[in-house]
Design a protein around this motif. Structure first.
Motif, short mmCIF file in Angstrom:
data_model
loop_
_atom_site.label_atom_id
_atom_site.label_comp_id
_atom_site.label_asym_id
_atom_site.label_seq_id
_atom_site.Cartn_x
_atom_site.Cartn_y
_atom_site.Cartn_z
N GLU A 44 50.91 -3.95 32.57
CA GLU A 44 50.47 -3.90 31.17
C GLU A 44 51.53 -3.24 30.28
O GLU A 44 51.82 -3.72 29.18
CB GLU A 44 49.15 -3.12 31.04
N ALA A 45 52.10 -2.15 30.78
CA ALA A 45 53.15 -1.45 30.01
C ALA A 45 54.30 -2.41 29.73
O ALA A 45 54.82 -2.50 28.60
CB ALA A 45 53.63 -0.22 30.77
N ALA A 46 54.69 -3.18 30.76
CA ALA A 46 55.80 -4.12 30.59
C ALA A 46 55.45 -5.17 29.53
O ALA A 46 56.27 -5.49 28.65
CB ALA A 46 56.14 -4.78 31.92
N ALA A 95 50.27 1.89 23.50
CA ALA A 95 49.73 1.34 24.75
C ALA A 95 50.69 1.62 25.90
O ALA A 95 50.27 2.05 26.99
CB ALA A 95 49.50 -0.15 24.59
N VAL A 96 52.01 1.38 25.68
CA VAL A 96 53.01 1.63 26.73
C VAL A 96 52.91 3.09 27.18
O VAL A 96 52.85 3.39 28.38
CB VAL A 96 54.44 1.32 26.25
N ALA A 97 52.85 3.99 26.19
CA ALA A 97 52.80 5.42 26.51
C ALA A 97 51.55 5.74 27.34
O ALA A 97 51.65 6.43 28.38
CB ALA A 97 52.81 6.24 25.23
N SER A 98 50.39 5.21 26.95
CA SER A 98 49.18 5.61 27.67
C SER A 98 49.13 4.97 29.07
O SER A 98 48.69 5.60 30.02
CB SER A 98 47.91 5.33 26.86
N TYR A 99 49.63 3.72 29.22
CA TYR A 99 49.69 3.13 30.58
C TYR A 99 50.60 3.95 31.47
O TYR A 99 50.30 4.21 32.63
CB TYR A 99 50.19 1.68 30.52
N CYS A 100 51.74 4.36 30.94
CA CYS A 100 52.70 5.14 31.74
C CYS A 100 52.09 6.49 32.16
O CYS A 100 52.24 6.92 33.30
CB CYS A 100 54.00 5.37 30.99
N GLU A 101 51.39 7.13 31.20
CA GLU A 101 50.78 8.42 31.51
C GLU A 101 49.71 8.28 32.60
O GLU A 101 49.67 9.06 33.55
CB GLU A 101 50.13 9.02 30.24
N SER A 102 48.86 7.22 32.48
CA SER A 102 47.83 7.03 33.52
C SER A 102 48.50 6.81 34.87
O SER A 102 48.07 7.38 35.88
CB SER A 102 46.93 5.83 33.25
N ALA A 103 49.55 5.98 34.88
CA ALA A 103 50.21 5.69 36.14
C ALA A 103 50.77 6.98 36.74
O ALA A 103 50.62 7.25 37.94
CB ALA A 103 51.34 4.68 35.93
#
Ligand code: ADP
Length: 378
Positions: A200-202, A170-178
């Motif tokens: 969300e990543a946090a 989840a962290v990886a995909s939120y960061c990629e979208s951002a």
């Protein structure tokens, strides 16, 4: 009806003789000075002496050091203070056979008055066989516990991997979208989405942290039960356990215990485990040696600690295992598990002490470890 007549001395003596000939436990009767008055048939078998050889002699002849040197004092202390250390209590200790070998026993002492004097009766049970069974059980249990821990860790690791995978993905995909949203000059709405993704990543990162913390809690050992214990007693009991089955090797046990450093603040069972491990390693190492002296010593210090030494005249530490001796699974024995010393170190360190080894004074090896003193200082 007349009351039954009390037995004549001859009848009483005959009665005692029958008891002595038939009690299954060895029975030794002594007077106030420690002189042996009678010695049962089972005692003759257990110690290797005929009754006629021991009657009139001091009972300490049946004990190894340091009890041998101290028994007169024990008796004297009891006679003057009346404080019971063993009478009516019983304990596991070590006895000395005629052939010089020691063996574990359970000793129960009773006190009685005959017409003119006080006598003490010792009932002795040879624990060799029982302890052998017990030791085998203990070995089996610790092996099982170990296997249990390994497979528990395996299960834990796979469920941990699974659980950590979710938040990390989840962290990886939120960061990629951002990152993707940031690439075109973002308007207000896009910025709000980026902010949300970062939040969300946090949150997911915090969740991953919680999972790791849970693992750490699982691995931390609970508090053990520490009490003030007598080292002399701990060492006697450990000897009784560890020397089982070593009678044929003719180990010469030499003890030198510092009475001023007797009390330690420890978990009794755990420290016994350490002592039994070190003593059994020492015996293993001496099997092929011509001289087999096992020396156990205690001394006050350093600071508020007591130092315990278990020294042998055995083979010495093999250079190939020496550097990692306290690591688990390091062994030079065909049937060794190599976890004894690593458990010893964990236990000693959990008590705030340390454990180390050095070459013995006459070949062999000396293992030393420290434990917190239980003496209250003025
Ligand atoms: P194990 O006894 O199952 O091998 P330990 O962790 O108790 O496991 O000991 C590891 C190794 O350390 C032993 O295999 C042996 O090589 C060595 N060792 C331990 N104590 C002694 C000793 N007193 N003398 C010589 N070697 C020893």
């Amino acid at each position: 009806m007349n009351p039954p007549a009390s037995p004549t001395p001859v009848e009483a003596e005959a009665h005692l003789r029958t008891i002595l000939a038939t009690v299954p436990d060895a029975m030794v009767v002594i007077d106030e000075r420690g002189s042996i008055l009678s010695f049962s048939a089972a005692a003759e078998k257990m110690f290797g002496y005929a009754e006629a050889e021991v009657v009139g002699r001091n009972v300490k002849m049946l004990m190894p050091s340091p009890d041998r040197e101290r028994h007169d004092q024990y008796l004297e202390n009891y006679l003057t203070t009346g404080k019971r250390k063993i009478i009516g209590i019983g304990r596991v200790t070590t006895a000395l056979h005629r052939d010089g070998n020691t063996f574990p026993i359970e000793l129960a002492v009773g006190e009685a008055w005959s017409a003119e004097r006080r006598i003490f009766t010792g009932f002795i049970r040879d624990l060799t066989e029982r302890q052998e069974t017990l030791l085998r059980l203990q070995d089996l249990q610790s092996e099982l516990a170990h296997v249990g821990r390994v497979s528990e860790m395996g299960t834990l690791a796979s469920s941990l991997a699974h659980e950590l995978n979710q938040p990390l993905t989840a962290v990886a995909s939120y960061c990629e979208s951002a990152r993707d949203l940031l690439s075109d000059d973002p308007d207000e709405e896009t910025l709000a989405m980026i902010r949300e993704a970062m939040d969300e990543a946090a949150k997911q990162a915090v969740r991953a942290g919680q999972i790791v913390r849970r693992l750490r809690d699982f691995m931390t050992y609970g508090e053990t039960e520490r009490r003030v214990e007598s080292l002399q007693r701990l060492i006697n009991e450990a000897n009784a356990l560890a020397l089982v089955g070593s009678r044929e090797y003719g180990i010469d046990l030499q003890m030198s215990l510092d009475a001023s450093a007797d009390l330690v603040l420890v978990d009794r069972i755990q420290i016994q485990q350490v002592l039994v491990n070190l003593i059994r390693n020492a015996i293993d190492a001496m099997i092929g040696s011509a001289v087999r002296v096992l020396s156990i010593r205690t001394a006050a210090g350093p600071d508020s600690f007591v130092t315990i030494t278990v020294e042998d005249t055995g083979s010495g530490i093999q250079p190939s295992v020496a550097p990692q001796l306290f690591q688990p699974f390091v062994t030079s024995k065909q049937n060794g598990m190599g976890i004894g010393l690593s458990i010893c170190r964990t236990i000693v360190q959990a008590h705030g002490g340390r454990i180390w080894f050095e070459p013995g004074a006459r070949d062999g090896t000396a293992f030393h470890f420290t434990l917190p003193s239980g003496e209250t200082r003025a």
